[in-house]
Scaffold this active site. Sequence first.
Site, PDB file in Angstrom:
ATOM      1  N   SER A 154     -11.287 -32.222   3.962  1.00 23.76           N
ATOM      2  CA  SER A 154     -11.241 -33.624   3.538  1.00 23.76           C
ATOM      3  C   SER A 154     -11.183 -34.586   4.731  1.00 23.76           C
ATOM      4  O   SER A 154     -10.572 -34.280   5.755  1.00 23.76           O
ATOM      5  CB  SER A 154      -9.992 -33.825   2.675  1.00 23.76           C
ATOM      6  OG  SER A 154      -9.728 -35.192   2.497  1.00 23.76           O
ATOM      7  N   TYR A 177     -15.358 -39.646   3.232  1.00 22.80           N
ATOM      8  CA  TYR A 177     -15.177 -40.889   2.478  1.00 22.80           C
ATOM      9  C   TYR A 177     -15.756 -41.977   3.361  1.00 22.80           C
ATOM     10  O   TYR A 177     -15.317 -42.147   4.510  1.00 22.80           O
ATOM     11  CB  TYR A 177     -13.690 -41.188   2.255  1.00 22.80           C
ATOM     12  CG  TYR A 177     -13.028 -40.398   1.158  1.00 22.80           C
ATOM     13  CD1 TYR A 177     -13.528 -40.416  -0.143  1.00 22.80           C
ATOM     14  CD2 TYR A 177     -11.873 -39.662   1.403  1.00 22.80           C
ATOM     15  CE1 TYR A 177     -12.904 -39.708  -1.163  1.00 22.80           C
ATOM     16  CE2 TYR A 177     -11.239 -38.953   0.387  1.00 22.80           C
ATOM     17  CZ  TYR A 177     -11.758 -38.983  -0.886  1.00 22.80           C
ATOM     18  OH  TYR A 177     -11.145 -38.288  -1.892  1.00 22.80           O
ATOM     19  N   THR A 203     -18.402 -37.879  -0.675  1.00 24.64           N
ATOM     20  CA  THR A 203     -17.765 -38.057  -1.989  1.00 24.64           C
ATOM     21  C   THR A 203     -18.067 -39.455  -2.517  1.00 24.64           C
ATOM     22  O   THR A 203     -17.804 -40.453  -1.839  1.00 24.64           O
ATOM     23  CB  THR A 203     -16.241 -37.819  -1.887  1.00 24.64           C
ATOM     24  OG1 THR A 203     -16.033 -36.465  -1.498  1.00 24.64           O
ATOM     25  CG2 THR A 203     -15.539 -38.062  -3.209  1.00 24.64           C
ATOM     26  N   LYS A 267     -21.109 -35.347  -3.507  1.00 23.40           N
ATOM     27  CA  LYS A 267     -20.061 -34.781  -4.391  1.00 23.40           C
ATOM     28  C   LYS A 267     -19.560 -35.854  -5.344  1.00 23.40           C
ATOM     29  O   LYS A 267     -19.123 -36.925  -4.891  1.00 23.40           O
ATOM     30  CB  LYS A 267     -18.896 -34.271  -3.537  1.00 23.40           C
ATOM     31  CG  LYS A 267     -17.680 -33.788  -4.321  1.00 23.40           C
ATOM     32  CD  LYS A 267     -16.642 -33.183  -3.399  1.00 23.40           C
ATOM     33  CE  LYS A 267     -15.439 -32.630  -4.136  1.00 23.40           C
ATOM     34  NZ  LYS A 267     -14.449 -33.628  -4.509  1.00 23.40           N
ATOM     35  N   HIS A 291     -13.754 -35.017  -9.418  1.00 22.66           N
ATOM     36  CA  HIS A 291     -12.568 -35.106  -8.553  1.00 22.66           C
ATOM     37  C   HIS A 291     -11.373 -34.411  -9.211  1.00 22.66           C
ATOM     38  O   HIS A 291     -10.219 -34.825  -9.069  1.00 22.66           O
ATOM     39  CB  HIS A 291     -12.232 -36.571  -8.280  1.00 22.66           C
ATOM     40  CG  HIS A 291     -11.792 -36.860  -6.880  1.00 22.66           C
ATOM     41  ND1 HIS A 291     -12.591 -37.487  -5.959  1.00 22.66           N
ATOM     42  CD2 HIS A 291     -10.625 -36.627  -6.235  1.00 22.66           C
ATOM     43  CE1 HIS A 291     -11.923 -37.637  -4.822  1.00 22.66           C
ATOM     44  NE2 HIS A 291     -10.728 -37.104  -4.964  1.00 22.66           N
ATOM     45  N   GLY A 345     -10.155 -26.229  -6.292  1.00 21.39           N
ATOM     46  CA  GLY A 345      -9.238 -27.124  -5.597  1.00 21.39           C
ATOM     47  C   GLY A 345      -7.795 -26.686  -5.760  1.00 21.39           C
ATOM     48  O   GLY A 345      -7.235 -25.994  -4.908  1.00 21.39           O
TER      49      GLY A 345
HETATM   50  C1  LIG Z   1      -4.376 -32.969  -4.448  1.00 22.82           C
HETATM   51  C2  LIG Z   1      -5.865 -33.188  -4.436  1.00 22.82           C
HETATM   52  C3  LIG Z   1      -6.433 -33.888  -3.396  1.00 22.82           C
HETATM   53  C4  LIG Z   1      -7.814 -34.076  -3.354  1.00 22.82           C
HETATM   54  N1  LIG Z   1      -8.369 -34.707  -2.273  1.00 22.82           N
HETATM   55  C5  LIG Z   1      -9.723 -34.843  -2.219  1.00 22.82           C
HETATM   56  C6  LIG Z   1     -10.325 -35.418  -1.072  1.00 22.82           C
HETATM   57  O1  LIG Z   1      -9.665 -35.783  -0.110  1.00 22.82           O
HETATM   58  N2  LIG Z   1     -11.678 -35.550  -1.083  1.00 22.82           N
HETATM   59  C7  LIG Z   1     -12.452 -35.145  -2.147  1.00 22.82           C
HETATM   60  O2  LIG Z   1     -13.680 -35.287  -2.105  1.00 22.82           O
HETATM   61  N3  LIG Z   1     -11.894 -34.578  -3.226  1.00 22.82           N
HETATM   62  C8  LIG Z   1     -10.554 -34.401  -3.285  1.00 22.82           C
HETATM   63  N4  LIG Z   1      -9.996 -33.792  -4.362  1.00 22.82           N
HETATM   64  C9  LIG Z   1     -10.859 -33.268  -5.446  1.00 22.82           C
HETATM   65  C10 LIG Z   1     -11.260 -31.828  -5.132  1.00 22.82           C
HETATM   66  O3  LIG Z   1     -12.145 -31.787  -4.053  1.00 22.82           O
HETATM   67  C11 LIG Z   1     -11.954 -31.153  -6.323  1.00 22.82           C
HETATM   68  O4  LIG Z   1     -13.005 -31.968  -6.764  1.00 22.82           O
HETATM   69  C12 LIG Z   1     -11.018 -30.830  -7.490  1.00 22.82           C
HETATM   70  O5  LIG Z   1      -9.744 -30.460  -7.030  1.00 22.82           O
HETATM   71  C13 LIG Z   1     -11.604 -29.685  -8.311  1.00 22.82           C
HETATM   72  O6  LIG Z   1     -10.856 -29.452  -9.448  1.00 22.82           O
HETATM   73  P1  LIG Z   1      -9.738 -28.301  -9.570  1.00 22.82           P
HETATM   74  O7  LIG Z   1      -8.564 -28.767  -8.774  1.00 22.82           O
HETATM   75  O8  LIG Z   1      -9.480 -28.269 -11.035  1.00 22.82           O
HETATM   76  O9  LIG Z   1     -10.323 -27.024  -9.035  1.00 22.82           O
HETATM   77  C14 LIG Z   1      -8.619 -33.576  -4.413  1.00 22.82           C
HETATM   78  C15 LIG Z   1      -8.031 -32.859  -5.452  1.00 22.82           C
HETATM   79  C16 LIG Z   1      -6.665 -32.645  -5.461  1.00 22.82           C
HETATM   80  C17 LIG Z   1      -6.067 -31.831  -6.571  1.00 22.82           C
END
Ligand SMILES: Cc1cc2nc3c(=O)[nH]c(=O)nc-3n(C[C@H](O)[C@H](O)[C@H](O)COP(=O)(O)O)c2cc1C
Length: 394
Positions: A154, A177, A203, A267, A291, A345
């Site tokens: 990230s 981002y 993203t 994404k 997300h 994630g």
């Molecule tokens: C705590 C947390 C922080 C996240 N931070 C980012 C991020 O910094 N950038 C991003 O593109 N997606 C972020 N995401 C989304 C994840 O990349 C991903 O799309 C998502 O967690 C997938 O779903 P899942 O947790 O059910 O597997 C984050 C998700 C979580 C749970």
Amino acid sequence: MNNLDIYPQTDIQRRKFMEWIGLSSLALAIPGISLSGCTSGRFQEVEKQDFKNVFDLERLSRKVMGDDAIEYLNGGADDLKTVKANLEGYDKIQIRARVLIDVSNISTKVELFGQSLETPIILSPVGFQKFFHQEGEVATAKAAASRKHQMMLSTVSNYSVSEVAAAYGPNLWFQLYPTPDRKITKILLEKAEQAGCPVCVLTVDTPVVGNRETSATTLFKLIDAGELKMGNLDGILPEGMKFTDMTVTWEIIDWLRANCNMKIVIKGIVTREDAALALLHGVDGIIVSNHGGRQLESNRGTIECLPEIVEEVKGRIPVLIDGGIRRGTDIFKALAMGANAVCIGRPFCWGLGALGQEGVEIALDIPKAELIRDMQLAGTPSIEKITGDFVVVQ
Ligand SMILES: Cc1cc2nc3c(=O)[nH]c(=O)nc-3n(C[C@H](O)[C@H](O)[C@H](O)COP(=O)(O)O)c2cc1C
């Protein structure tokens, strides 16, 4: 390790349980276990145990991390309808298994963006991983490298892209981002390229942060106190400037092309129309993602969005998916519905929070082992064999 009988035993019960815990912090009050998470530091020491599935890791992570960390990790927008839709989408699909096929040799290899990957299970970018474990993204990177999984880092990681690439190796993918100031965004791209990243994951579902009502007070306090650094942004993002840009439009793809040599993967696509625009702008890949249900409420589950995007793309570029993938069968279904790879994630973060690097390794080993078994039971010895013929949607 006692008094955890409250934890459900079947997959359906587990999913329902997860929905429930997502809705109420009361669930953190499991009898007999102190979940304050704040003994001498923010983390508690725990006994190791056998982990049958990723939900076992989630259970342990609750004991180790503070309430705020688990709420930040498991939370989502509004009433968590999108979080639930991601999970429940997989329950609407059933597998059509074939029999009498030699499944003694299973290959999970896939080719993506000129790289040969051992497994189609990729780590989604997750910000602020030091909030879950002291070693944060470095522990995740070591685990992903040791188990040969592709990792995305990230923009808002606590360790910098060069530190994480040193732990992971040269093929780390960098999630971007776009900041409101392109000069800063350009510096981020340069840092990623210097660290050897071949892929930039842009993203696009975060013009503003979603309405997450679960508290992450501790996270913000730690950031404000300078205890949780933003490895890539500290020192370059002016005070008060947000790290996302609500004015950004499709022109950013051309700008990225002109300003970096990385492949560009977008994404956060959930519609056919945006998949068509992504193709028009020449992206190298698409990640179908909402997300993890943290941005817009009342989205469809990503697995429900996937078919129209796959239909639009027609195999011209890879289509990946994330959101709600918890089991080998979920991975199998996503691949059968046309995804080239899947990303996870929260599950690897449960592992990270529970046991650091070792926990992430377990969180990666479990779905891979489940996928291999499911491929054997369904009669598909390689990923290419997992086609639409192997699923029915109810
Ligand atoms: C705590 C947390 C922080 C996240 N931070 C980012 C991020 O910094 N950038 C991003 O593109 N997606 C972020 N995401 C989304 C994840 O990349 C991903 O799309 C998502 O967690 C997938 O779903 P899942 O947790 O059910 O597997 C984050 C998700 C979580 C749970």
